[in-house]
Design an enzyme around this catalytic site. Structure first.
Site, PDB file in Angstrom:
ATOM      1  N   ASN A 149      -9.913  16.200  29.602  1.00 53.91           N
ATOM      2  CA  ASN A 149      -9.805  14.797  29.161  1.00 53.91           C
ATOM      3  C   ASN A 149      -9.835  13.845  30.349  1.00 53.91           C
ATOM      4  O   ASN A 149     -10.418  12.758  30.261  1.00 53.91           O
ATOM      5  CB  ASN A 149      -8.541  14.592  28.329  1.00 53.91           C
ATOM      6  CG  ASN A 149      -8.730  15.024  26.895  1.00 53.91           C
ATOM      7  OD1 ASN A 149      -9.476  14.380  26.146  1.00 53.91           O
ATOM      8  ND2 ASN A 149      -8.120  16.134  26.510  1.00 53.91           N
ATOM      9  N   ARG A 177      15.319  15.117  34.778  1.00 53.41           N
ATOM     10  CA  ARG A 177      14.136  14.390  34.275  1.00 53.41           C
ATOM     11  C   ARG A 177      14.112  12.965  34.797  1.00 53.41           C
ATOM     12  O   ARG A 177      13.048  12.417  35.090  1.00 53.41           O
ATOM     13  CB  ARG A 177      14.143  14.387  32.741  1.00 53.41           C
ATOM     14  CG  ARG A 177      13.787  15.748  32.159  1.00 53.41           C
ATOM     15  CD  ARG A 177      13.956  15.740  30.644  1.00 53.41           C
ATOM     16  NE  ARG A 177      13.115  14.758  29.992  1.00 53.41           N
ATOM     17  CZ  ARG A 177      13.340  14.262  28.772  1.00 53.41           C
ATOM     18  NH1 ARG A 177      14.396  14.647  28.093  1.00 53.41           N
ATOM     19  NH2 ARG A 177      12.517  13.382  28.252  1.00 53.41           N
ATOM     20  N   ARG A 229       4.976  17.427  30.302  1.00 55.87           N
ATOM     21  CA  ARG A 229       6.383  17.043  30.439  1.00 55.87           C
ATOM     22  C   ARG A 229       6.669  15.887  29.488  1.00 55.87           C
ATOM     23  O   ARG A 229       5.811  15.010  29.305  1.00 55.87           O
ATOM     24  CB  ARG A 229       6.715  16.565  31.862  1.00 55.87           C
ATOM     25  CG  ARG A 229       6.267  17.460  32.976  1.00 55.87           C
ATOM     26  CD  ARG A 229       6.912  18.817  32.978  1.00 55.87           C
ATOM     27  NE  ARG A 229       8.362  18.801  33.057  1.00 55.87           N
ATOM     28  CZ  ARG A 229       9.133  19.883  32.920  1.00 55.87           C
ATOM     29  NH1 ARG A 229       8.579  21.052  32.668  1.00 55.87           N
ATOM     30  NH2 ARG A 229      10.435  19.794  33.014  1.00 55.87           N
ATOM     31  N   LEU A 235       8.391  12.437  28.779  1.00 56.13           N
ATOM     32  CA  LEU A 235       8.849  11.325  29.617  1.00 56.13           C
ATOM     33  C   LEU A 235      10.138  10.737  29.026  1.00 56.13           C
ATOM     34  O   LEU A 235      10.296  10.662  27.798  1.00 56.13           O
ATOM     35  CB  LEU A 235       7.767  10.257  29.691  1.00 56.13           C
ATOM     36  CG  LEU A 235       6.504  10.728  30.427  1.00 56.13           C
ATOM     37  CD1 LEU A 235       5.327   9.799  30.152  1.00 56.13           C
ATOM     38  CD2 LEU A 235       6.761  10.840  31.929  1.00 56.13           C
ATOM     39  N   ASN A 285      -1.486   8.716  25.069  1.00 52.56           N
ATOM     40  CA  ASN A 285      -1.588  10.183  25.053  1.00 52.56           C
ATOM     41  C   ASN A 285      -2.675  10.587  24.075  1.00 52.56           C
ATOM     42  O   ASN A 285      -2.980   9.849  23.135  1.00 52.56           O
ATOM     43  CB  ASN A 285      -0.252  10.796  24.607  1.00 52.56           C
ATOM     44  CG  ASN A 285      -0.278  12.314  24.628  1.00 52.56           C
ATOM     45  OD1 ASN A 285      -0.770  12.917  25.589  1.00 52.56           O
ATOM     46  ND2 ASN A 285       0.244  12.947  23.589  1.00 52.56           N
ATOM     47  N   HIS A 307      -3.615  13.830  21.525  1.00 55.03           N
ATOM     48  CA  HIS A 307      -2.992  15.009  20.907  1.00 55.03           C
ATOM     49  C   HIS A 307      -3.994  15.643  19.939  1.00 55.03           C
ATOM     50  O   HIS A 307      -4.675  14.921  19.193  1.00 55.03           O
ATOM     51  CB  HIS A 307      -1.721  14.589  20.152  1.00 55.03           C
ATOM     52  CG  HIS A 307      -1.038  15.740  19.488  1.00 55.03           C
ATOM     53  ND1 HIS A 307      -0.297  16.674  20.193  1.00 55.03           N
ATOM     54  CD2 HIS A 307      -1.010  16.145  18.192  1.00 55.03           C
ATOM     55  CE1 HIS A 307       0.160  17.589  19.355  1.00 55.03           C
ATOM     56  NE2 HIS A 307      -0.257  17.287  18.134  1.00 55.03           N
ATOM     57  N   GLU A 321       9.964  10.066  21.370  1.00 52.71           N
ATOM     58  CA  GLU A 321       9.905  11.269  20.541  1.00 52.71           C
ATOM     59  C   GLU A 321       8.532  11.907  20.728  1.00 52.71           C
ATOM     60  O   GLU A 321       7.507  11.217  20.714  1.00 52.71           O
ATOM     61  CB  GLU A 321      10.110  10.933  19.059  1.00 52.71           C
ATOM     62  CG  GLU A 321      11.369  10.152  18.743  1.00 52.71           C
ATOM     63  CD  GLU A 321      11.259   8.672  19.129  1.00 52.71           C
ATOM     64  OE1 GLU A 321      10.163   8.097  18.989  1.00 52.71           O
ATOM     65  OE2 GLU A 321      12.266   8.108  19.626  1.00 52.71           O
ATOM     66  N   GLU A 362     -13.910  18.415  21.806  1.00 51.37           N
ATOM     67  CA  GLU A 362     -15.128  17.582  21.954  1.00 51.37           C
ATOM     68  C   GLU A 362     -14.864  16.151  21.503  1.00 51.37           C
ATOM     69  O   GLU A 362     -15.359  15.189  22.096  1.00 51.37           O
ATOM     70  CB  GLU A 362     -16.262  18.142  21.075  1.00 51.37           C
ATOM     71  CG  GLU A 362     -17.142  19.125  21.770  1.00 51.37           C
ATOM     72  CD  GLU A 362     -18.318  19.485  20.876  1.00 51.37           C
ATOM     73  OE1 GLU A 362     -19.029  18.572  20.394  1.00 51.37           O
ATOM     74  OE2 GLU A 362     -18.505  20.697  20.656  1.00 51.37           O
TER      75      GLU A 362
HETATM   76  C1  GRF Z   1      -5.736  18.695  25.046  1.00 53.11           C
HETATM   77  O1  GRF Z   1      -6.003  19.461  23.895  1.00 53.11           O
HETATM   78  C2  GRF Z   1      -4.815  17.552  24.711  1.00 53.11           C
HETATM   79  O2  GRF Z   1      -4.994  17.068  23.418  1.00 53.11           O
HETATM   80  C3  GRF Z   1      -3.458  18.203  24.817  1.00 53.11           C
HETATM   81  O3  GRF Z   1      -3.567  19.071  25.913  1.00 53.11           O
HETATM   82  C4  GRF Z   1      -4.927  19.476  26.072  1.00 53.11           C
HETATM   83  C5  GRF Z   1      -5.299  19.111  27.466  1.00 53.11           C
HETATM   84  O4  GRF Z   1      -6.587  19.565  27.815  1.00 53.11           O
HETATM   85  N1  GRF Z   1      -2.445  17.192  24.965  1.00 53.11           N
HETATM   86  P1  GRF Z   1      -7.275  19.064  29.155  1.00 53.11           P
HETATM   87  O5  GRF Z   1      -6.304  19.403  30.298  1.00 53.11           O
HETATM   88  O6  GRF Z   1      -7.498  17.600  29.037  1.00 53.11           O
HETATM   89  O7  GRF Z   1      -8.541  19.854  29.255  1.00 53.11           O
END
Ligand code: GRF
Length: 218
Positions: free
Chosen positions: A17, A68, A94, A96, A110, A112, A146, A175
């Site tokens: 990413n 932390r 981690r 935060l 973020n 996810h 959270e 992707e």
């Molecule tokens: C991704 O699937 C992201 O959604 C999740 O951790 C993975 C990280 O992949 N939080 P990369 O390090 O970006 O290849």
């Protein structure tokens, strides 16, 4: 571009990413640039991606801090010293603290690998397979204390196909992570996202043209 949003990216591993964000920032007129990549893991492959792109890197290893709060203070200091406006978590493993997030209110994003609020946590793709959902996907959201919660900026859905396991599904979702993370960052940088409580208003951006149905019924 002088007025572009300055982005800090936090990683722990592979960094695909991060790479998508690096590539987006290289495109003409992209309204953001990455000024610092921080990893809590000295062996993260993503550090090499940043170095190859000529981006400053730092390793802030959580194991070097007693708690932390002090780890997050070190992150905070490094990000502020680099003049970062917005922080992108990209596979950063981690949680935060609320104190850190208060200091960066609505400025930490973020990605996810699920259609939140479904399937929070470390095994989103496996959980989606086990639940038998027909559509899975990914989410870019503003980070709240959270885990895997906060105003949703962008989502992409993909079909779950017969024979999928968590790896094949994760690859299909990934992707789309690489598509929506730069898209969400661009919308933020262009000032087209307004956060009101738990909701991110993206009315300033064109909606998707159609629905995805799986199975198609053919
Ligand atoms: C991704 O699937 C992201 O959604 C999740 O951790 C993975 C990280 O992949 N939080 P990369 O390090 O970006 O290849």
């Amino acid at each position: 571009m002088t007025s572009s949003l300055k982005v800090g990216v936090l990683i722990s591993g592979r960094g695909s990413n991060l790479q998508a964000l690096i590539d987006a920032c290289k495109t003409a007129n992209f309204p953001a640039r990455i000024v610092l990549v921080i990893s809590n893991n000295p062996d993260a492959a993503g550090l090499g991606r940043a170095e190859a792109a000529g981006i400053a890197t730092a390793v802030i290893d959580h194991r070097d801090y007693p708690d932390r709060r002090s780890f997050d203070d070190a992150l905070d200091g490094s990000l502020r010293a680099a003049g970062v406006d917005t922080v992108c978590l990209a596979g950063f493993m981690r949680l935060l603290t609320a104190a850190f997030l208060d200091g960066w209110h609505n400025r930490v994003l973020n990605v996810h690998p699920s259609l939140l609020p479904a399937f929070k946590g470390m095994h989103a793709q496996r959980d989606a397979i086990e639940a038998g959902v027909k559509l899975a996907g990914c989410t870019v959201h503003v980070v709240r204390p959270e885990m895997d919660s906060g105003p949703i900026i962008a989502q992409a859905a993909v079909p779950v196909l017969a024979g999928d396991d968590e790896n094949t599904l994760a690859a299909r979702i990934l992707e789309m992570e690489h598509v929506i993370y730069p898209l969400a960052l661009r919308l933020i940088a262009e000032g087209r996202v307004t956060i009101a409580g738990t909701v991110a208003d993206t009315a300033g951006a064109a909606p998707a043209p159609s629905a995805l149905i799986n199975p198609s019924g053919q």
